[in-house]
Design a protein around this motif. Structure first.
Motif, PDB file in Angstrom:
ATOM      1  N   GLU A 197       2.741 -10.399   7.571  1.00 17.96           N
ATOM      2  CA  GLU A 197       1.367 -10.247   7.330  1.00 17.96           C
ATOM      3  C   GLU A 197       0.630 -10.570   8.652  1.00 17.96           C
ATOM      4  OE1 GLU A 197      -1.274 -12.935   4.456  1.00 17.96           O
ATOM      5  OE2 GLU A 197       0.853 -12.127   3.603  1.00 17.96           O
TER       6      GLU A 197
ATOM      7  N   GLN B 134      -4.092  -6.616  12.738  1.00 13.85           N
ATOM      8  CA  GLN B 134      -5.056  -5.979  11.951  1.00 13.85           C
ATOM      9  C   GLN B 134      -6.174  -5.120  12.806  1.00 13.85           C
ATOM     10  OE1 GLN B 134      -7.021  -6.438   8.785  1.00 13.85           O
ATOM     11  NE2 GLN B 134      -4.893  -7.069   7.945  1.00 13.85           N
ATOM     12  N   ARG B 176      -0.978  -2.361  12.911  1.00 18.39           N
ATOM     13  CA  ARG B 176      -2.160  -2.814  12.635  1.00 18.39           C
ATOM     14  C   ARG B 176      -2.920  -1.877  11.657  1.00 18.39           C
ATOM     15  NH1 ARG B 176      -3.485  -3.567  18.784  1.00 18.39           N
ATOM     16  NH2 ARG B 176      -4.050  -1.316  19.327  1.00 18.39           N
ATOM     17  N   ARG B 179      -1.335  -2.120   8.187  1.00 17.45           N
ATOM     18  CA  ARG B 179      -1.621  -3.630   7.534  1.00 17.45           C
ATOM     19  C   ARG B 179      -3.190  -3.672   7.171  1.00 17.45           C
ATOM     20  NH1 ARG B 179       2.264  -4.516  10.980  1.00 17.45           N
ATOM     21  NH2 ARG B 179       3.762  -6.032  10.594  1.00 17.45           N
ATOM     22  N   TRP B 208       3.329  -7.368  -0.160  1.00 19.37           N
ATOM     23  CA  TRP B 208       2.146  -6.617   0.100  1.00 19.37           C
ATOM     24  C   TRP B 208       1.656  -5.943  -1.307  1.00 19.37           C
ATOM     25  CZ3 TRP B 208       2.705  -3.727   5.536  1.00 19.37           C
ATOM     26  CH2 TRP B 208       2.708  -4.625   6.515  1.00 19.37           C
TER      27      TRP B 208
END
Lengths: 428, 344
Positions: A197, B134, B176, B179, B208
């Motif tokens: 994550e 991200q 990223r 994600r 996820w």
């Protein structure tokens, strides 16, 4: 040196007893001992332990005196209840010669807060290529018996095999930092749900476990003993358990932080949680506690790793790995092992004093609390609860993951061969 | 909405829809002869780029200038950062100059989070891409593009992407973009499938909110949009896949594969494309490919984000709160978003 009477101490957590110190030795242990001519310390139900022994400390001197020195590190040790610490070899210059280990050893003796037993590097410059002069370090004034490239893994199987064999000549032990280097290139944290994550490079459990598996088999093959530093995964526990069941001469340590903290904390991207091996999962934490309780893991070692503020006050990837631990270790062990009912105080003495002294052959340390033994002792107020304040640390560094966290237990007194190094929580 | 934009996962469904709706308003500005609003006049925004990224920086810069902000571009190369200055010191230097917002691109995952949460500065922080973590404005512009194409420009207002099937293909491990998109598309109700060779899927992906497949062909027939991620050739050298040819045979999008997609389905790419690797020229240049549109939409989305976070005037500040209901009558919305009257 005058006499000291410690009155009403729960020796190893047992019934209250008096302990009389005369000079550097324990003269008597019993009830109703006379205080004639003795300075009296009212233990008042506190727990008395043999002086703690840390098999894994980074004192940083020589080379990184901005983060710790032998003086500040041994003061931190005394503060945490330790009477002996093993100083890791990854200094600048590396402790890979008799000269460097003797320097570190003598500094410890001069300061007098805690015995410093240097650990010698396994390979020259920790480069993993050429054996350091292990025999010369053993024969030096520092009489090195533990060898480690900690911070780096001795990843070459042949070098590891030779080191294991070679130190048998003088009863030495190789302490392995188990980290397969190729599997951990760019590694920033435990590889798993959280790393996926956060997008941080993963440090997979298998990188530790595969090296441990190889090394216990090597130790078996050449008939040597091997020590595993900072074991951190449930899988590693299984391998060590299997190896012990086969009669392989392996010992293992776990750090206090791996007994308490998990990789969930990394979500804060606060580098105070960055450490090597990394914080793992809840499942690993529980397996480590169980293994420490059942003896699969032999000892608790701090991996006290001081770093200056600027090396942690930055983005995660740029930060240094490591946490200070000497001054909080016993509290974390009480929190995770004693207050949970997994260990008695006698069990703590075994894992934080007797056994580490035995593994490292630390003469005069890790001895029973009984008449005629060296007066290396630690008095702990186990009823105390308080939050951790790094400003109060004796260590030069403040990189603790426990700032503001409430933990139980406080070391009030430490005696090194009858000399008080800590009195009422204050260094002498 | 929060004060900073660090992760697509921080956005609620209502936050995200508000940003998309605001971006539609902003897009109308781009259709005018004078593409400028006075909204952020007197506000200073620094584009703090520690990583080379000409397209993202230019996109932010265009958005900032269209909102009349004062723009400072700071790239790490040739600055004090290359001489060892820390992120903290750089940030505090900028803060001392009176910066209202920092748009940061950084190679280290979590650097924008640290900047926003360490007490180093007070300015609003907007993540323009951090490491492999991200890239929230990319996800927003992708969602904006999907909503326009799949729901409609006007019909889409106030709507999310409920029930849409989105396939993301390529180097998920190092992405990223992937994600951010998984987080945002899930929030918007879409169903996401990631497709990659197993080596390029992160360990830990099982939590996820998406499906994972190793087979591109089996996903194409039911997809509404397929997003191709860039695959760097150097991954090959680290044994993530054997050869470039094998990768494109198994995971590249060519004309034949595109033909098996539903007629309405679109092909997306965050750019820069590696033609011949993950996408063929035939697909990249086709009508169904939205790459150029995504770039244009990027400016509108970044205008919307800056507008909502910084709020140029009173109406903007009230607008910065999530709306009570999902649906705004258009007259109500015009009271809160930049109108022709504000244009100077």
């Amino acid at each position: 040196m005058s006499k000291i009477l410690i009155r009403g101490a729960k020796v190893l957590g047992g019934e209250p007893q008096d302990v009389l110190i005369d000079g550097s030795l324990i003269e008597a242990v019993g009830t109703g001992l006379s205080d004639e001519g003795a300075e009296v310390v009212e233990a008042d139900g506190k727990v008395l332990l043999p002086g703690l022994v840390d098999l894994h400390t980074h004192l940083r001197e020589p080379g990184r005196e901005d983060s710790e020195t032998v003086l500040t590190g041994t003061r931190a040790a005394a503060s945490g209840g330790y009477t002996a610490v093993f100083a890791m070899a990854n200094t600048f210059p590396v402790a890979d010669t008799a000269g460097v280990v003797e320097q570190v050893y003598r500094l410890g003796q001069e300061h007098g807060y805690c015995d410093v037993q240097p650990i010698g590097a396994v390979t020259v410059g920790l480069e993993g290529k050429k054996l350091a002069e292990l025999g010369a370090m053993h024969e030096s004034a520092a009489s090195v018996t533990v060898f480690s490239d900690d911070g780096k893994c001795v990843d070459d199987a042949v070098i590891m095999r030779r080191a294991l064999e070679y130190v048998k000549a003088f009863g030495g032990v190789v302490a392995q930092h188990a980290q397969e280097p190729r599997l951990t290139e760019g590694a920033q944290m435990n590889e798993g749900i959280v790393s996926a994550e956060l997008g941080l490079g993963g440090w997979p459990a298998v990188a530790e476990e595969s090296i441990i598996a190889r090394d216990v088999l090597l130790a078996e093959h050449v008939g040597s003993r091997v020590h595993i530093c900072h074991l951190s995964t449930a899988g590693s526990v299984e391998i060590v358990r299997w190896a012990k069941s086969r009669g392989i001469d392996v010992t293992a340590e776990v750090t206090p932080h791996h007994l308490l903290l998990t990789d969930e904390l990394v979500r804060s991207y606060n580098p105070v949680y960055k450490v090597n091996p990394p914080l793992r999962t809840e499942r690993d934490v529980l397996a480590l506690r169980e293994a420490l309780a059942d003896g699969t893991i032999d000892i608790v070692a701090t991996d006290h790793a001081p770093h200056p503020h600027e090396d942690k006050d930055c983005e995660w990837a740029a930060a240094a790995m490591g946490m200070v631990g000497l001054e909080t270790a016993l509290s974390v062990v009480q929190e995770t092992m004693v207050d949970t009912g997994l260990l008695t105080w006698a069990g703590v003495a075994e894992r934080m004093s007797f056994k580490p002294a035995e593994i490292g052959r630390a003469t005069g340390h890790g001895r029973p609390v009984s008449a005629g033994e060296p007066a290396n002792l630690t008095l702990v107020d186990t009823e105390y609860r308080g939050s951790v304040d790094p400003e109060g640390f004796a260590s030069r560094s403040r990189n603790t993951p426990y700032e503001g966290r409430e933990l139980p237990g406080r070391v009030t007194h430490t005696w090194l061969r009858g000399k008080a190094t800590l009195v009422d929580g204050k260094l002498t | 909405m929060q004060r900073h934009l660090i992760s697509a996962a921080d956005l609620t469904r209502d936050d995200a829809v508000l940003i998309l709706d605001t971006a539609e308003e902003m897009a109308r500005v781009a259709d005018r002869p004078i593409k400028k609003l006075p909204t952020l006049r007197g506000r200073t925004i620094v584009n703090l780029f520690f990583e080379d990224s000409t397209r993202t920086r230019i996109s932010f810069e265009a958005a900032e200038k269209r909102l009349s902000a004062d723009v400072i571009n700071f790239t790490a190369k040739g600055s004090s950062v290359s001489k060892g200055e820390s992120l903290k010191d750089t940030a505090q230097t900028l803060e001392a100059m009176g910066v209202d917002a920092v748009v940061i691109r950084h190679g280290a995952s979590g650097a924008p989070y640290r900047l926003a949460n360490s007490g180093w500065i007070d300015a609003a922080v907007i993540n323009a891409g951090d490491g492999t973590h991200q890239h929230p404005t990319q996800a927003l512009l992708d969602a904006f593009t999907m909503r326009r194409r799949l729901v409609g420009r006007d019909a889409g207002l106030g709507q999310d992407l409920a029930g849409r099937q989105i396939t993301i293909v390529g180097d998920v491990l190092h992405s990223r973009v992937a994600r951010s998109n998984v987080d945002l598309l899930h929030t918007l109700g879409a169903e996401v499938t990631l497709v990659a060779p197993p080596t390029l899927v992160p360990v830990g992906v099982e939590t996820w909110p998406c499906e994972v497949s190793y087979d591109l062909d089996s996903t194409l027939a039911k997809t509404d949009a397929v997003m191709m991620l860039r695959v760097q050739r150097e991954r090959m050298n680290a044994a993530f896949f054997p050869t470039e040819r094998e990768y494109s045979r198994r995971y590249g999008l060519d004309g034949d594969r595109m033909a098996r997609m539903p007629e309405h389905a679109i092909v997306m790419h965050p750019g820069p494309m590696v033609r011949g690797m993950e996408i063929t020229a035939e697909v990249a240049d086709s009508e169904r490919c939205t790459v150029v549109e995504q770039v244009a939409n990027g400016v509108s989305i970044r205008m919307a984000v800056l507008y909502l976070l910084l709020g140029g005037n009173e109406p903007a500040l009230t607008h910065a709160r999530p709306p009570v209901s999902h649906h705004h009558p258009s007259n109500e919305r015009s009271a809160h978003t930049p109108s022709a009257a504000e244009e100077k």
